[in-house]
Design a protein around this motif. Structure first.
Motif, PDB file in Angstrom:
ATOM      1  N   ALA A 165       0.710  -1.824   0.442  1.00 56.90           N
ATOM      2  CA  ALA A 165      -0.151  -0.154  -0.071  1.00 56.90           C
ATOM      3  C   ALA A 165       0.626   1.091  -0.102  1.00 56.90           C
ATOM      4  O   ALA A 165       0.417   1.896  -0.524  1.00 56.90           O
ATOM      5  CB  ALA A 165      -0.637   0.431   1.375  1.00 56.90           C
ATOM      6  N   VAL A 166       1.715   1.315   0.894  1.00 57.65           N
ATOM      7  CA  VAL A 166       2.791   2.351   1.179  1.00 57.65           C
ATOM      8  C   VAL A 166       3.457   2.534  -0.924  1.00 57.65           C
ATOM      9  O   VAL A 166       3.581   3.154  -0.882  1.00 57.65           O
ATOM     10  CB  VAL A 166       3.854   2.528   1.908  1.00 57.65           C
ATOM     11  CG1 VAL A 166       4.723   3.061   2.227  1.00 57.65           C
ATOM     12  CG2 VAL A 166       2.969   2.403   3.189  1.00 57.65           C
ATOM     13  N   SER A 167       3.969   1.348  -1.196  1.00 54.12           N
ATOM     14  CA  SER A 167       4.654   2.072  -2.365  1.00 54.12           C
ATOM     15  C   SER A 167       3.536   2.271  -3.786  1.00 54.12           C
ATOM     16  O   SER A 167       4.352   3.052  -4.395  1.00 54.12           O
ATOM     17  CB  SER A 167       4.988   0.644  -3.015  1.00 54.12           C
ATOM     18  OG  SER A 167       6.444   0.234  -1.862  1.00 54.12           O
ATOM     19  N   ASN A 173       1.542   9.543  -5.712  1.00 56.15           N
ATOM     20  CA  ASN A 173       2.078  11.366  -5.584  1.00 56.15           C
ATOM     21  C   ASN A 173       2.919  11.472  -6.247  1.00 56.15           C
ATOM     22  O   ASN A 173       2.768  13.111  -6.556  1.00 56.15           O
ATOM     23  CB  ASN A 173       2.652  11.115  -4.018  1.00 56.15           C
ATOM     24  CG  ASN A 173       2.288  10.530  -2.696  1.00 56.15           C
ATOM     25  OD1 ASN A 173       0.372  11.082  -2.830  1.00 56.15           O
ATOM     26  ND2 ASN A 173       2.604  10.232  -1.877  1.00 56.15           N
ATOM     27  N   LEU A 174       3.181  10.984  -7.591  1.00 51.37           N
ATOM     28  CA  LEU A 174       3.808  11.513  -8.876  1.00 51.37           C
ATOM     29  C   LEU A 174       2.727  11.085  -9.615  1.00 51.37           C
ATOM     30  O   LEU A 174       3.413  12.004 -11.358  1.00 51.37           O
ATOM     31  CB  LEU A 174       4.708  10.499  -8.959  1.00 51.37           C
ATOM     32  CG  LEU A 174       6.363  10.289  -8.115  1.00 51.37           C
ATOM     33  CD1 LEU A 174       7.355   9.036  -8.458  1.00 51.37           C
ATOM     34  CD2 LEU A 174       7.019  12.019  -7.667  1.00 51.37           C
ATOM     35  N   ASN A 175       1.614  11.301  -9.908  1.00 50.54           N
ATOM     36  CA  ASN A 175       0.384  10.913 -10.510  1.00 50.54           C
ATOM     37  C   ASN A 175      -0.551  12.307 -10.073  1.00 50.54           C
ATOM     38  O   ASN A 175      -0.892  11.736  -9.743  1.00 50.54           O
ATOM     39  CB  ASN A 175       0.550   9.375 -10.450  1.00 50.54           C
ATOM     40  CG  ASN A 175      -0.989   9.020 -11.679  1.00 50.54           C
ATOM     41  OD1 ASN A 175      -1.328  10.509 -12.644  1.00 50.54           O
ATOM     42  ND2 ASN A 175      -2.052   8.472 -11.793  1.00 50.54           N
ATOM     43  N   PRO A 176      -0.649  13.102 -11.307  1.00 48.63           N
ATOM     44  CA  PRO A 176      -1.883  14.154 -10.810  1.00 48.63           C
ATOM     45  C   PRO A 176      -2.764  13.347 -11.088  1.00 48.63           C
ATOM     46  O   PRO A 176      -3.684  14.356 -10.643  1.00 48.63           O
ATOM     47  CB  PRO A 176      -1.300  15.314 -11.734  1.00 48.63           C
ATOM     48  CG  PRO A 176      -0.339  14.452 -12.726  1.00 48.63           C
ATOM     49  CD  PRO A 176       0.513  13.418 -12.547  1.00 48.63           C
ATOM     50  N   GLU A 177      -3.331  12.983 -11.655  1.00 48.69           N
ATOM     51  CA  GLU A 177      -4.209  11.968 -12.385  1.00 48.69           C
ATOM     52  C   GLU A 177      -4.858  11.234 -10.777  1.00 48.69           C
ATOM     53  O   GLU A 177      -6.139  11.110 -10.928  1.00 48.69           O
ATOM     54  CB  GLU A 177      -4.778  11.705 -13.448  1.00 48.69           C
ATOM     55  CG  GLU A 177      -5.872  10.907 -13.855  1.00 48.69           C
ATOM     56  CD  GLU A 177      -6.066  10.078 -14.898  1.00 48.69           C
ATOM     57  OE1 GLU A 177      -6.651  10.500 -16.199  1.00 48.69           O
ATOM     58  OE2 GLU A 177      -4.713   9.889 -15.239  1.00 48.69           O
ATOM     59  N   ARG A 181      -4.187  10.418  -3.072  1.00 44.04           N
ATOM     60  CA  ARG A 181      -2.386  11.133  -3.192  1.00 44.04           C
ATOM     61  C   ARG A 181      -1.967  11.872  -0.859  1.00 44.04           C
ATOM     62  O   ARG A 181      -3.174  11.963  -0.778  1.00 44.04           O
ATOM     63  CB  ARG A 181      -2.036  12.287  -3.748  1.00 44.04           C
ATOM     64  CG  ARG A 181      -2.259  12.168  -4.481  1.00 44.04           C
ATOM     65  CD  ARG A 181      -2.046  12.901  -6.374  1.00 44.04           C
ATOM     66  NE  ARG A 181      -0.825  13.692  -6.286  1.00 44.04           N
ATOM     67  CZ  ARG A 181      -0.321  14.573  -7.114  1.00 44.04           C
ATOM     68  NH1 ARG A 181      -1.197  15.572  -7.778  1.00 44.04           N
ATOM     69  NH2 ARG A 181       0.788  14.825  -7.233  1.00 44.04           N
ATOM     70  N   GLY A 182      -0.863  11.944  -0.916  1.00 47.47           N
ATOM     71  CA  GLY A 182      -0.567  12.337   0.270  1.00 47.47           C
ATOM     72  C   GLY A 182       0.426  11.257   0.713  1.00 47.47           C
ATOM     73  O   GLY A 182       0.741   9.918   0.503  1.00 47.47           O
ATOM     74  N   GLU A 183       0.708  11.849   2.361  1.00 52.59           N
ATOM     75  CA  GLU A 183       1.524  10.309   2.734  1.00 52.59           C
ATOM     76  C   GLU A 183       1.092   9.768   3.058  1.00 52.59           C
ATOM     77  O   GLU A 183      -0.625   9.642   3.793  1.00 52.59           O
ATOM     78  CB  GLU A 183       2.584  11.109   3.857  1.00 52.59           C
ATOM     79  CG  GLU A 183       3.746  12.290   3.096  1.00 52.59           C
ATOM     80  CD  GLU A 183       4.588  11.490   2.557  1.00 52.59           C
ATOM     81  OE1 GLU A 183       5.101  10.856   3.253  1.00 52.59           O
ATOM     82  OE2 GLU A 183       4.654  12.567   1.288  1.00 52.59           O
ATOM     83  N   LEU A 184       1.343   7.905   3.147  1.00 56.69           N
ATOM     84  CA  LEU A 184       0.886   7.300   3.946  1.00 56.69           C
ATOM     85  C   LEU A 184       1.791   6.373   4.614  1.00 56.69           C
ATOM     86  O   LEU A 184       3.054   6.026   3.949  1.00 56.69           O
ATOM     87  CB  LEU A 184       0.073   5.907   3.030  1.00 56.69           C
ATOM     88  CG  LEU A 184      -0.596   4.781   3.097  1.00 56.69           C
ATOM     89  CD1 LEU A 184      -1.903   5.305   3.938  1.00 56.69           C
ATOM     90  CD2 LEU A 184      -0.943   3.851   2.398  1.00 56.69           C
ATOM     91  N   LEU A 325      -5.324   0.436  -5.449  1.00 60.06           N
ATOM     92  CA  LEU A 325      -4.823   1.262  -4.490  1.00 60.06           C
ATOM     93  C   LEU A 325      -4.704   2.223  -3.586  1.00 60.06           C
ATOM     94  O   LEU A 325      -5.440   3.328  -3.043  1.00 60.06           O
ATOM     95  CB  LEU A 325      -3.258   0.720  -3.044  1.00 60.06           C
ATOM     96  CG  LEU A 325      -4.175  -1.196  -2.775  1.00 60.06           C
ATOM     97  CD1 LEU A 325      -2.650  -1.721  -2.634  1.00 60.06           C
ATOM     98  CD2 LEU A 325      -4.694  -1.396  -2.326  1.00 60.06           C
ATOM     99  N   SER A 326      -3.979   3.779  -4.612  1.00 65.49           N
ATOM    100  CA  SER A 326      -4.305   5.160  -4.675  1.00 65.49           C
ATOM    101  C   SER A 326      -4.923   5.783  -6.066  1.00 65.49           C
ATOM    102  O   SER A 326      -4.780   6.309  -6.198  1.00 65.49           O
ATOM    103  CB  SER A 326      -2.970   5.235  -4.262  1.00 65.49           C
ATOM    104  OG  SER A 326      -3.218   4.983  -2.712  1.00 65.49           O
ATOM    105  N   CYS A 327      -4.458   5.186  -7.204  1.00 62.76           N
ATOM    106  CA  CYS A 327      -4.980   5.803  -8.157  1.00 62.76           C
ATOM    107  C   CYS A 327      -6.306   5.597  -8.274  1.00 62.76           C
ATOM    108  O   CYS A 327      -7.315   6.781  -8.463  1.00 62.76           O
ATOM    109  CB  CYS A 327      -4.517   5.713  -9.938  1.00 62.76           C
ATOM    110  SG  CYS A 327      -4.639   5.762 -11.506  1.00 62.76           S
ATOM    111  N   CYS A 328      -6.917   4.897  -8.456  1.00 63.78           N
ATOM    112  CA  CYS A 328      -8.106   4.225  -9.354  1.00 63.78           C
ATOM    113  C   CYS A 328      -8.837   3.018  -9.066  1.00 63.78           C
ATOM    114  O   CYS A 328      -8.182   2.101  -8.954  1.00 63.78           O
ATOM    115  CB  CYS A 328      -8.812   5.246 -10.667  1.00 63.78           C
ATOM    116  SG  CYS A 328      -8.203   4.094 -11.775  1.00 63.78           S
TER     117      CYS A 328
END
Length: 383
Positions: A165-167, A173-177, A181-184, A325-328
């Motif tokens: 999940a952290v990876s 965080n490098l993908n504006p789409e 985003r944010g620290e995890l 997990l973090s994009c969509c």
């Protein structure tokens, strides 16, 4: 002997649309927007689409609905529904049809408004009669069983799941789409609300809107278009069961079969791959699939993902857009693995670009670890 037209078809357009929240839009609205973006990349007219592949979460006849919506009359429509792996299977069929000359332009599209339209996860699979008495939370309980078994059998830990999940978040965080985003931190994951033991909310995919589409044609035609073709080198699908109650081993999936066949057809091995996109509906998926695809031995997936190995700057870039997990995750994520690898192989990843990427693997999962499909993509240098 299994055969595949290696490098004879190519993706000439790949696009996403509406990732996150798209209030007021239907699933088909979103899919059509992504389709038009993908067609525009290759400067192909909508009227030239003669094979249409689509699978939306709320329409069992979406192939017909999409053709009508787009105002086209394709020679062939396909609505094969195997969950998130559907679109890789569509790609296999489209590749064979293009090679046979049955069609000239294949459009594969997907869209879902499940976040703003349904307000939560929409599952297309009901528990089997054998699972129902235990009142599982579908689909998360099935994946929790797989995670528990992997922990029992191989000593995998919740901390190792958290590294997945952290990876993913570091890539997002490098993908504006990306939607999340944010620290995890590892601690954030371990202290998160438990959903289905041992999986917490941070082990589970997002619930978002979003759409994605790709356009395919034969390689000889692709070279004449004003675009950078991404070639389909090998692809295979495999299904071993529907419900996990029928699995002989919860730690091994049909990805072990689809990957072996896809790599053989492409003539490459896991060690040759530069970038990997996996269907990470849950953190255990990433570990299982890294093992089953041959990037590490069975049981070593937990240790493999530690230390930032699959994060930005790591030895094996995995889910470079942030993944499910973090994009969509708009219901079915498979299309997004295809689009993101096209972005990487075209060198268009911006801050998340993997330097020198030439060979990529897309892997998708459908149902509850049920249907698996693997696609190997490459640049012109890999032909």
């Amino acid at each position: 002997m299994e055969q595949f037209p290696r490098g004879r078809s190519a993706i000439v357009g790949a696009a996403t649309y509406g990732i996150g929240e798209a209030p007021g839009m239907t699933s088909l609205d979103l899919a059509a927007k992504a389709a038009m973006k993908a067609l525009g990349q290759a400067d192909i007219a909508l009227k030239d689409v003669d094979a249409l592949f689509v699978c939306t979460p709320n329409d069992a006849l979406s192939g017909l609905s999409a053709a009508e919506y787009l105002g086209i009359q394709p020679r062939f429509t396909e609505n094969n529904r195997t969950g998130g792996s559907s679109f890789h299977s569509h790609l296999i069929v489209a590749s064979l049809m293009l090679e046979a000359g049955y069609c000239e332009t294949a459009l594969i599209m997907y869209g879902s408004n499940q976040r703003t339209g349904a307000g939560g996860l929409v599952s297309m699979r009901l528990p089997s009669p054998y699972e129902k008495p235990y009142k599982p939370m579908t689909p998360v309980s099935s994946y929790a069983l797989a995670a528990s078994r992997h922990m029992y059998q191989y000593g995998t830990t919740r901390e190792q799941l958290a590294h997945v999940a952290v990876s993913a978040r570091k890539w997002a965080n490098l993908n504006p789409e990306a939607f999340a985003r944010g620290e995890l931190s590892i601690s954030d994951c371990l202290n998160a609300r438990m959903v289905s033991d041992p999986l917490s909310v941070r082990d589970c995919c997002l619930v978002t809107d979003g759409a994605a589409a790709i356009v395919m044609t034969r390689s000889d035609r692709a070279k004449t278009l004003n675009t950078t073709p991404i070639y389909i080198l090998g692809a295979a699908a495999a299904t071993w069961y529907s419900g996990v109650d029928q699995a002989q081993d919860l730690t091994v999936t049909a990805a072990s079969e689809s990957a072996r066949r896809a790599f053989a057809l492409a003539g490459v091995a896991p060690r040759d791959i530069d970038v990997v996109q996996l269907y990470d509906a849950f953190t255990i998926n990433t570990i299982l699939f890294l093992e089953d695809l041959g990037f590490c031995a069975k049981g070593e997936g937990g240790a493999f993902v530690e230390g930032g190995r699959i994060a930005p700057g790591g030895a094996l870039p995995v889910n470079t857009n942030g993944g499910g997990l973090s994009c969509c995750h708009p219901g079915m994520y498979g299309m997004f693995t295809l689009v993101e690898n096209c972005v990487q192989l075209r060198g268009e990843g911006g801050d998340r670009q993997v330097s020198g990427a030439e060979l990529a693997v897309c892997h998708a999962n459908g149902g509850t670890l049920s249907s698996q499909s693997t696609v190997v993509l490459g640049t012109a240098a890999t032909l």
